[in-house]
Structures are given as structure tokens and as C-alpha cells.
Design a protein around this motif. Structure first.
Motif, PDB file in Angstrom:
ATOM      1  N   TRP A  76     -21.117  38.993  30.997  1.00  0.00           N
ATOM      2  CA  TRP A  76     -21.077  38.994  32.458  1.00  0.00           C
ATOM      3  C   TRP A  76     -22.473  38.919  33.061  1.00  0.00           C
ATOM      4  N   ALA A  79     -23.574  35.293  33.266  1.00  0.00           N
ATOM      5  CA  ALA A  79     -22.633  34.391  33.926  1.00  0.00           C
ATOM      6  C   ALA A  79     -23.291  33.587  35.046  1.00  0.00           C
ATOM      7  N   SER A 116     -16.495  42.642  51.399  1.00  0.00           N
ATOM      8  CA  SER A 116     -16.010  41.664  52.371  1.00  0.00           C
ATOM      9  C   SER A 116     -14.853  40.889  51.763  1.00  0.00           C
TER      10      SER A 116
ATOM     11  N   ALA B 155      -7.979  42.845  48.575  1.00  0.00           N
ATOM     12  CA  ALA B 155      -8.252  41.496  49.074  1.00  0.00           C
ATOM     13  C   ALA B 155      -9.754  41.241  49.151  1.00  0.00           C
ATOM     14  N   SER B 156     -10.562  42.284  48.870  1.00  0.00           N
ATOM     15  CA  SER B 156     -12.015  42.131  48.953  1.00  0.00           C
ATOM     16  C   SER B 156     -12.565  41.554  47.655  1.00  0.00           C
ATOM     17  N   GLU B 157     -13.831  41.189  47.676  1.00  0.00           N
ATOM     18  CA  GLU B 157     -14.480  40.616  46.488  1.00  0.00           C
ATOM     19  C   GLU B 157     -14.387  41.568  45.304  1.00  0.00           C
ATOM     20  N   THR B 158     -14.721  42.847  45.556  1.00  0.00           N
ATOM     21  CA  THR B 158     -14.678  43.822  44.465  1.00  0.00           C
ATOM     22  C   THR B 158     -13.233  44.067  44.011  1.00  0.00           C
ATOM     23  N   LEU B 160     -10.699  42.037  44.154  1.00  0.00           N
ATOM     24  CA  LEU B 160     -10.234  40.875  43.398  1.00  0.00           C
ATOM     25  C   LEU B 160     -10.819  40.907  41.984  1.00  0.00           C
ATOM     26  N   ALA B 161     -12.085  41.320  41.878  1.00  0.00           N
ATOM     27  CA  ALA B 161     -12.727  41.438  40.562  1.00  0.00           C
ATOM     28  C   ALA B 161     -11.995  42.464  39.708  1.00  0.00           C
ATOM     29  N   ARG B 163      -8.789  43.230  39.948  1.00  0.00           N
ATOM     30  CA  ARG B 163      -7.515  42.659  39.522  1.00  0.00           C
ATOM     31  C   ARG B 163      -7.728  41.659  38.383  1.00  0.00           C
ATOM     32  N   ALA B 164      -8.814  40.886  38.466  1.00  0.00           N
ATOM     33  CA  ALA B 164      -9.099  39.924  37.396  1.00  0.00           C
ATOM     34  C   ALA B 164      -9.400  40.661  36.093  1.00  0.00           C
ATOM     35  N   ALA B 167      -6.116  41.463  34.619  1.00  0.00           N
ATOM     36  CA  ALA B 167      -5.278  40.300  34.321  1.00  0.00           C
ATOM     37  C   ALA B 167      -5.858  39.447  33.195  1.00  0.00           C
ATOM     38  N   ASN B 168      -7.165  39.265  33.160  1.00  0.00           N
ATOM     39  CA  ASN B 168      -7.784  38.385  32.174  1.00  0.00           C
ATOM     40  C   ASN B 168      -9.255  38.776  32.000  1.00  0.00           C
ATOM     41  N   ARG B 173     -15.227  38.338  32.766  1.00  0.00           N
ATOM     42  CA  ARG B 173     -16.622  38.416  32.316  1.00  0.00           C
ATOM     43  C   ARG B 173     -17.320  37.070  32.484  1.00  0.00           C
ATOM     44  N   GLN B 175     -16.872  35.103  34.772  1.00  0.00           N
ATOM     45  CA  GLN B 175     -17.193  34.939  36.196  1.00  0.00           C
ATOM     46  C   GLN B 175     -18.224  35.969  36.644  1.00  0.00           C
ATOM     47  N   GLY B 176     -18.853  36.649  35.685  1.00  0.00           N
ATOM     48  CA  GLY B 176     -19.927  37.580  36.031  1.00  0.00           C
ATOM     49  C   GLY B 176     -19.444  38.954  36.446  1.00  0.00           C
ATOM     50  N   ILE B 177     -18.216  39.313  36.070  1.00  0.00           N
ATOM     51  CA  ILE B 177     -17.682  40.631  36.426  1.00  0.00           C
ATOM     52  C   ILE B 177     -17.885  41.582  35.249  1.00  0.00           C
ATOM     53  N   SER B 178     -18.483  42.744  35.504  1.00  0.00           N
ATOM     54  CA  SER B 178     -18.602  43.744  34.451  1.00  0.00           C
ATOM     55  C   SER B 178     -17.261  44.451  34.334  1.00  0.00           C
TER      56      SER B 178
END
Lengths: 264, 300
Positions: A76, A79, A116, B155-158, B160-161, B163-164, B167-168, B173, B175-178
Motif C-alpha cells: 500500500w 501504490a 469527504s 460514503a466517505s473516502e475513508t 469506502l477504503a 469497505r474495500a 471486500a477485497n 492495498r 489502491q494504497g489502502i493500509s
């Protein structure tokens, strides 16, 4: 630019299942270059790609992307530099999320994530534009769940996602292997277009020598965890599959007997 | 069933709606089977009860209870992502440890809060006893606020991260999510909600008891599953709505079962009824699917 220096990776070291996959692999890719990678099963193609993306960590050796030492960075963390399309169409997207939510996730690749709204109105407009270039009618299905799409459609969206944010290196891991021939051709064409339009540095692993020669600027063959062939420029454009085979046999002094590489 | 007992069922149902929202985050969104709830629910209750008994503001008590719950959830996630302990086992370890910790916090197996100010006190009339109406009303407001805040967060950026991540994780990772940090944060949020529910529970029940946590996770999970059976999980705000409704329906069904004298069920049968209800909720979608297939076959 990407530089791999003398990468070694052994799975299950010290056990009967010990498997040295990368054995001193070195490769430098210049900015803007599109490199295709071939090799028989077990040659280390996927391990190499996973080492670049950070999914696995090499035992020794180092990796530089755009001058930064990323050898010990997790997936990550790098990325922001590396974008990626997986072999499995299900792996690159979240099927439970909508198309626009998946795109929004890719939109934040390498960016900070705050509180946001993830799917902003301005994004939606851009997503529609980008999706319409696929000519799959997906621009009208932003709110549909990803799971409703076919493998080819999902792979096309994955490619789009990989190009939403700038990257120093695009990794394509046999991304057409799971698709039927017609869809595979479409996704490959799309790959060429996205790489050219965005002037991306790309590394594409493929199981087909034909594909490897037809796409990109340079072809590299891996064998037993090392680069054994590296062709580009005129010598490559004149080359056909039998030439590539002959060259391989010449350098290695052994016959290649992997059907998967010869077919297609 | 009398109006009072109906409102009583609603009251508990609303409290367990918060538990169910917490369980939804861990089990469904993060894909993290988490049994910490059986420890974090009484943890919230214990912290709130001790603070209220010590004369502190009940809202402050709720806030600190939620923070304590967050710490418990964070610890479970930490055992998993940093030490590599299996998810279920990590949560069982924390749950067991919390039993001792809760006893330490409370200093006794139970604490009475009768007559002490709670979050409901300012709204309850001293002239005529309207607690049976006011308590569910206040809880309803809290649950609605929690649901809307969660909807906005997911529904926010964090969000959604997060939920991802469930889910997967590999895609997340890429997509740059820790995914580690998201798991830690999500588990903290989940157990904060569950502990808040525990804090509110002791205030409606007039006291905290060390054994109040038993079965929390089953009830939470039951609510989530009943909710999924009620409403198709198309969008996330529908999922959270279904979860809240699932918790309410579950408590109503329990109340009905216990109040129907002709069945002969009593309070001690509660856990048996729970198991039967959860079993039914699990099987129902399959039966529905089979029936649909049969009808489809006839018309074709």
C-alpha cells in the motif's frame, strides 16, 4: 524508471518444499518503455511482479522505482508509484461495491483519504467520460454493482482504474489470460491505447510469445528466476515466435518444452 | 401483549440496534468474525455504571464507555494484524480477558443505579411516570443519529477504503489502502458502538451486572441476519436500515413468544428462542429461493 538489482527469493527455505524462484534477477526499465515478459511455468514471472508491487518481499537485492528505494515498502505504501491489473478479473475490483465506488477508490490511489464524500459529483462526470471510451455502455451504469459485469468488462474497468491516477509503473499480470480470445484482444487493444495515451512505463507478463512480440517496445524472457533474453528495437520488430525460440535454445543450450508458451 | 411490554421490547431492541450496527461493521463490512462484543458490551456498561455511581455526567459516562469499547476492539484487531492470531481466537482472548477487567472496573459483580441521574432523567416527568415512553424515544433518536452518521462515514473516502478492506484486501492495498490500519480503526468503531449500547443498557435497567454480556454477539448477529432477510442489501443505507429493523423485529418476536401464554415459554427459554429465530432467519432465504425456482419452472 524501474530498476531491480540482483533479486533473490526462495519460498519455504530450509524445508523439503524449498523453492528458489528468483535467482539474481536484474532488470532496468526506462521511463516510457513498455516491456513484455515471457517465461515458462515457474520461471518467476509472477513472483517478480509481486516483488515489484510489494505483495512479497525479496530475500536479498533491491528495487528502485523512480529513484526511490522501495525494497522494504509494503504494497500500500508504494501504490502511489505502482498501478496494477491482476490476472483474475475478480481480484482487481470489489464486486460488492458499485462501478463508481470502485473508480472512486482508484481515484484516491496514492492520495490521502479523508472524510469527504468518496464519489464526488465532479468525479462522476470524469468517470462517465472515461467509461464511454470503452464503448461498453458502462457510462450509464455507474450505480451498478461491479459483480454484475462480465470478466472482460471488469478487466477493462480495472485498466481504466489503473490509469486514473498517474503512476511510475503499470504492472499487468497476465491480465488477459482468463478471458475468451475476442475479449482478450479487446482488452489488449485497450491496454496499448491507455499505455500510449498516458505515456506509461509498463511491464506486462504474458503466457503467449505472440502477444509478447506484438505489444510494447521490448521483450524479456525469464528462465529459472533470471533474465535470459532481452530483445528490443529492430532485432525485435523483425522477430517471429520461432526466432525467439531459436534464440532461447541458443543461449540456454536446452530445448524449451512448454506448450503454453508455444501456443497462441 | 400490553403497551408497556411492547415499549419495553422496543427499548431493548433499539439498544441492540447499536450492537447490531457494530456487528455489521465487523462481520459484514470488515469480514472479521469478532466475538469481542460479549466483553465490550458489559465493558461499556461497567464503565458507565461506575462513572454514574461516582456522580459523573451520564453523557460523559457514555462517551468514555464508547472509548473503552474502541480500545477493546482495537486490541482484538491488533492481536490479529500485528501478532497474526486467528481473528476468532483473538476476539475470544479479548472477550475472556474483559471478564476480569470488567470485574476490576466494577469492583463488585453488580452496581445499582436506581435513583441516580441517567441520560433519560432530564426528559422524564416527575409528576406522572412516563419513563416507559421517554426511554425508547431518546434511544430512537440516538439510534437514528448513529445510523445517519455511519451512512455518511461509509460514503466517505475513508469509509469506502474500510469497505474495500473487507471486500477485497489485495485490491485495497493495490489502491494504497493500509488494510491493517483500516482493520484496527473499523474494529475500534464496531466495539465503540457495542460498548455505547452497554452504557445505555445499564441506564435503562437501573444497574450493571457482570453477566449482562452473555450472548450479545448472537443477538447482534441475529439482528443483522434478520435484517438481511427483510431487505435486499442493495445500498449501504438500506443495509444499516435493515440492521436496525432486524434488531427491533427480533426483540418484538422474543416478546411475543414470551407473552404468548399458550406456548408456555418463560424467560429462561430466551436463549433457546434466540437460537431457533437465528436458525429460521438463516434458512428462510434458501426456502424463498427454492420457492421462486419452483414458480419459475411452472411458468416456463
Amino acid at each position: 524508471m524501474m530498476r531491480a538489482d540482483n533479486l533473490f527469493k526462495t519460498f519455504n527455505p530450509g524445508t523439503p518444499l524449498e523453492n528458489p524462484v528468483l535467482r539474481g534477477l536484474s532488470l532496468t526499465i526506462e521511463s516510457g518503455q513498455f516491456v513484455t515478459v515471457i517465461g515458462s511455468n515457474g520461471a518467476g514471472k509472477s513472483t517478480f511482479l509481486n516483488a515489484i508491487s510489494g505483495d512479497i518481499s525479496p530475500d536479498t537485492g533491491s528495487l528502485f522505482i523512480d529513484g526511490q528505494d522501495v525494497t522494504r515498502q509494503s504494497a500500500w505504501q508504494r501504490a502511489a508509484l505502482v498501478a496494477r491489473v491482476f490476472q483474475d478479473p475478480l481480484a482487481g475490483t470489489c464486486e460488492g461495491l458499485t462501478i463508481e465506488e470502485n473508480l472512486a477508490l482508484a481515484m484516491q490511489r496514492g492520495q490521502g483519504r479523508g472524510l469527504s464524500r468518496a464519489v464526488k459529483a465532479s468525479y462522476r462526470e470524469a468517470f462517465r467520460d472515461k467509461l464511454s471510451t470503452l464503448k461498453l455502455g458502462l457510462e450509464n451504469r455507474l450505480g451498478d454493482r461491479m459483480g454484475l459485469l462480465s470478466g472482460g468488462q471488469r478487466q477493462a474497468v480495472s485498466l481504466l482504474m489503473a490509469s486514473l491516477q498517474p503512476s511510475r509503473l503499470l504492472l499487468l499480470d497476465e491480465h488477459t489470460a482468463a478471458l475468451d480470445p475476442k475479449t482478450a484482444a479487446f482488452v489488449l487493444e485497450l491496454t496499448d491505447r491507455i499505455v500510449t495515451e498516458n505515456k506509461l512505463t509498463a511491464l506486462m507478463v504474458t503466457h503467449s510469445m505472440r502477444q509478447a512480440l506484438d505489444h510494447g517496445h521490448r521483450t524479456v524472457m525469464l528462465h529459472q528466476g533470471r533474465v535470459v533474453l532481452d530483445v528490443s528495437g529492430d532485432s525485435r520488430s523483425r522477430m517471429d515466435v520461432p526466432d525467439l525460440l531459436a534464440m532461447f535454445e541458443q543461449t540456454r543450450g536446452e530445448k524449451l518444452d512448454d506448450d503454453a508458451l508455444l501456443l497462441g | 401483549m400490553s403497551l408497556i411490554s411492547l415499549m419495553g421490547a422496543l427499548e431493548i431492541g433499539l439498544i441492540f440496534a447499536l450492537v447490531a450496527l457494530g456487528v455489521l461493521i465487523s462481520f459484514r463490512l470488515l469480514n472479521f468474525p469478532d466475538l469481542t462484543a460479549d466483553g465490550s458490551f458489559p465493558l461499556g456498561g461497567a464503565v458507565a455504571a461506575v462513572l454514574i455511581a461516582g456522580g459523573h455526567d451520564p453523557w460523559l459516562a457514555c462517551g468514555l464507555a464508547a472509548i473503552a469499547g474502541a480500545a477493546a476492539g482495537w486490541l482484538t484487531a491488533w492481536l490479529n494484524v500485528r501478532l497474526g492470531i486467528l481473528q476468532l481466537l483473538a476476539s475470544i482472548l479479548v472477550m475472556i480477558a474483559l471478564y476480569s477487567i470488567n470485574l476490576r472496573i466494577m469492583g463488585a459483580p453488580n452496581i445499582a443505579l436506581i435513583g441516580l441521574p441517567t441520560v433519560f432523567t432530564p426528559f422524564i416527568s416527575t409528576v406522572n411516570d412516563n419513563a416507559w415512553l421517554i426511554q425508547p424515544a431518546v434511544l430512537a433518536v440516538i439510534v437514528v443519529i448513529a445510523k445517519l452518521l455511519l451512512d455518511a462515514f461509509f460514503a466517505s473516502e475513508t469509509g469506502l477504503a474500510l469497505r474495500a478492506t473487507g471486500a477485497n484486501p489485495r485490491m485495497a492495498r493495490a489502491q494504497g489502502i493500509s488494510t491493517d490500519r483500516m482493520t484496527l480503526a473499523g474494529m475500534a468503531l464496531s466495539n465503540a458502538l457495542i460498548a455505547l449500547a452497554g452504557a445505555l443498557y445499564v441506564q435503562t435497567q437501573g444497574g450493571a451486572d457482570i453477566s449482562m454480556g452473555i450472548g450479545t454477539i448472537v443477538v447482534g448477529l441475529a439482528a443483522v441476519i434478520i435484517g438481511e432477510t427483510l431487505l435486499p442489501p442493495r445500498t449501504l443505507w438500506l443495509v444499516t436500515l435493515a440492521t436496525v429493523l432486524g434488531a427491533l423485529l427480533y426483540r418484538l418476536l422474543i416478546a411475543l413468544a414470551l407473552n404468548a401464554d399458550f406456548i408456555g415459554l418463560q424467560a429462561q427459554d430466551l436463549n433457546l428462542i434466540t437460537a431457533v429465530l437465528v436458525g429460521l432467519a438463516l434458512v428462510l432465504p434458501k426456502i424463498k429461493g427454492k420457492l421462486r425456482n419452483k414458480q419459475g419452472g411452472k411458468s416456463a
